[in-house]
Structures are given as structure tokens and as C-alpha cells.
Motif scaffolding. Structure first.
Motif, short mmCIF file in Angstrom:
data_model
loop_
_atom_site.label_atom_id
_atom_site.label_comp_id
_atom_site.label_asym_id
_atom_site.label_seq_id
_atom_site.Cartn_x
_atom_site.Cartn_y
_atom_site.Cartn_z
N UNK A 174 0.90 -1.31 -0.04
CA UNK A 174 -0.15 0.06 0.19
C UNK A 174 0.82 1.37 -0.16
N UNK A 175 2.03 1.23 0.67
CA UNK A 175 2.87 2.27 0.72
C UNK A 175 3.47 2.49 -0.74
N UNK A 176 3.81 1.64 -1.29
CA UNK A 176 4.58 1.71 -2.53
C UNK A 176 3.55 2.30 -3.44
N UNK A 177 2.38 1.67 -3.48
CA UNK A 177 1.32 2.42 -4.37
C UNK A 177 0.91 3.76 -4.13
N UNK A 178 0.93 4.18 -2.73
CA UNK A 178 0.92 5.61 -2.47
C UNK A 178 1.91 6.28 -2.87
N UNK A 179 3.03 6.11 -2.98
CA UNK A 179 4.13 6.69 -3.65
C UNK A 179 3.91 6.86 -4.99
N UNK A 180 3.46 5.74 -5.96
CA UNK A 180 3.27 5.97 -7.13
C UNK A 180 1.98 6.89 -7.37
N UNK A 181 1.06 7.04 -6.40
CA UNK A 181 -0.37 7.86 -6.66
C UNK A 181 0.05 9.38 -6.41
N UNK A 182 1.20 9.37 -5.60
CA UNK A 182 1.71 10.90 -5.48
C UNK A 182 2.70 11.39 -6.44
N UNK A 183 2.97 10.69 -7.25
CA UNK A 183 3.98 10.75 -8.34
C UNK A 183 3.53 11.48 -9.45
N UNK A 184 4.20 12.16 -10.35
CA UNK A 184 3.93 12.74 -11.64
C UNK A 184 3.62 11.60 -12.81
N UNK A 185 2.73 11.74 -13.66
CA UNK A 185 2.74 10.80 -14.64
C UNK A 185 3.95 10.80 -15.62
N UNK A 186 4.58 12.00 -15.61
CA UNK A 186 5.68 12.04 -16.59
C UNK A 186 6.89 10.90 -15.87
N UNK A 187 6.99 11.05 -14.45
CA UNK A 187 8.05 10.20 -13.94
C UNK A 187 7.44 8.78 -13.74
N UNK A 188 6.23 8.31 -13.58
CA UNK A 188 5.91 6.83 -13.91
C UNK A 188 5.97 6.54 -15.41
N UNK A 189 5.78 7.36 -16.45
CA UNK A 189 6.22 6.86 -17.67
C UNK A 189 7.55 6.58 -18.13
N UNK A 190 8.47 7.44 -17.43
CA UNK A 190 9.79 7.03 -17.42
C UNK A 190 10.18 6.02 -17.16
N UNK A 191 9.41 5.10 -16.31
CA UNK A 191 9.73 3.63 -15.83
C UNK A 191 9.12 2.61 -16.96
N UNK A 192 8.47 2.87 -17.97
CA UNK A 192 7.70 2.21 -18.76
C UNK A 192 8.51 1.05 -19.14
#
Length: 174
Positions: free
Chosen positions: A134-152
Motif C-alpha cells: 500500500x505504501x509503494x502504491x501511495x508513492x506512485x499515486x503521489x508521483x507525476x505521470x511523467x515520472x511514472x512514464x519514464x519507468x515504462x
């Protein structure tokens, strides 16, 4: 009119463990040594601090007692977060696994944001300990979509698709 569903990340999220650690005066791992039952259904757990995540190393070995309506089990491990000083005000114990202890230690030294930070949490999205997942998920939920996209390239596409299709996964986690 057009129906526009709300963003699932926008639902109220709990503060992350990183947030709690940053705001706290102390954070410790404690083990339940003994349990006694008090009147009115309260259970008192005597906890010994075994590891310091943040704060004064002299806390190791210290003992606290917590009363709760929840039943404790001898040998269980908990994260205790303390705020203020003289005396520290401890939050309710949060039961954690041995794997969570390694996760907590890894939070130190992470960048405040960005794909390098998210890289750390990526491997914990599937963790068996729900506190960690849950904590790891919440870290992703707080992150920008740009940062998430860089992990594709590092995302497990099949796992992501399973999560989206699985009705047992809460909507806010899909």
C-alpha cells in the motif's frame, strides 16, 4: 452529457511511510514481548524497541506498553512512530513483517521525487506485506505521470493488465 470518471489517484490517500518518517522525531521497530488483558476488553502489549529507523539510538532496548481493543500476539513486530519530545508521543503500533523492516531502511537517502525514487517502490508494489504494498502504491499515486512514464521499460505489463482486470483489486488501486 459525457460521463467523466474521477481519477482513482485523487481519492484520499494515507500519508506515506516516507512522509511519516520525515515528520516524526523518532521511528522504531518494536517486538511484542507479553500481553495482559485489562478490564473493559483492553489488551496491553509490552513492546521492546529492537531497531531504530529514525531517532536516538539509545532507544534500543526501551520498553513501552500499548493498550488497545485489538488483540496483540506475542512476537509480533510493529512500527512505532513518535512525535514531539520530552516525552515522545507515540502513534498506534502498525504491525509489519520482517520484509517491511528492509523496506523502511531503504527509504533513507531516496531522492524527494522523480523516476529514481519510483524505481525503489516499483519492486514493492507486489509485496506480501500489505503495509509495504500500500505504501509503494501511495508513492506512485503521489508521483507525476511523467515520472511514472519514464519507468515504462521496467513495468511488468502483464501484471499491470491483471491488476486492471481483477475485480478483487479495489478500484482505487486499479
Amino acid at each position: 452529457g459525457t460521463l467523466a470518471p474521477a481519477c482513482p489517484f485523487c481519492s484520499a490517500l494515507s500519508p506515506t511511510l516516507s512522509d511519516d518518517l520525515q515528520d516524526s522525531a523518532a521511528a522504531v521497530i518494536a517486538r511484542c514481548e507479553s500481553i495482559s488483558r485489562q478490564q473493559d476488553g483492553f489488551h496491553v502489549c509490552r513492546m521492546r524497541m529492537t531497531n531504530i529507523v529514525k531517532g536516538d539510538r539509545a532507544l534500543v532496548g526501551s520498553v513501552l506498553e500499548f493498550a488497545s481493543l485489538k488483540k496483540f500476539s506475542r512476537g509480533d513486530t510493529f512500527l512505532l512512530t513518535g512525535f514531539g519530545e520530552n516525552p515522545v508521543q507515540w502513534t498506534s503500533p502498525k504491525k509489519i513483517s520482517a520484509g517491511a523492516i528492509a523496506y523502511l531502511r531503504g527509504l533513507r537517502g531516496l531522492p524527494e521525487s522523480g523516476p529514481r525514487r519510483l524505481q525503489y517502490f516499483l519492486r514493492y508494489l507486489k509485496h506480501d506485506d500489505q503495509v509495504v504494498a500500500t505504501d509503494a502504491y501511495n508513492e506512485f499515486a503521489e508521483a507525476s505521470l511523467t515520472d511514472i512514464a519514464e519507468l515504462k521499460e521496467q513495468l511488468d505489463r502483464e501484471w499491470v493488465m491483471e491488476q486492471l482486470r481483477d475485480d478483487s483489486v479495489p478500484v482505487h488501486r486499479r
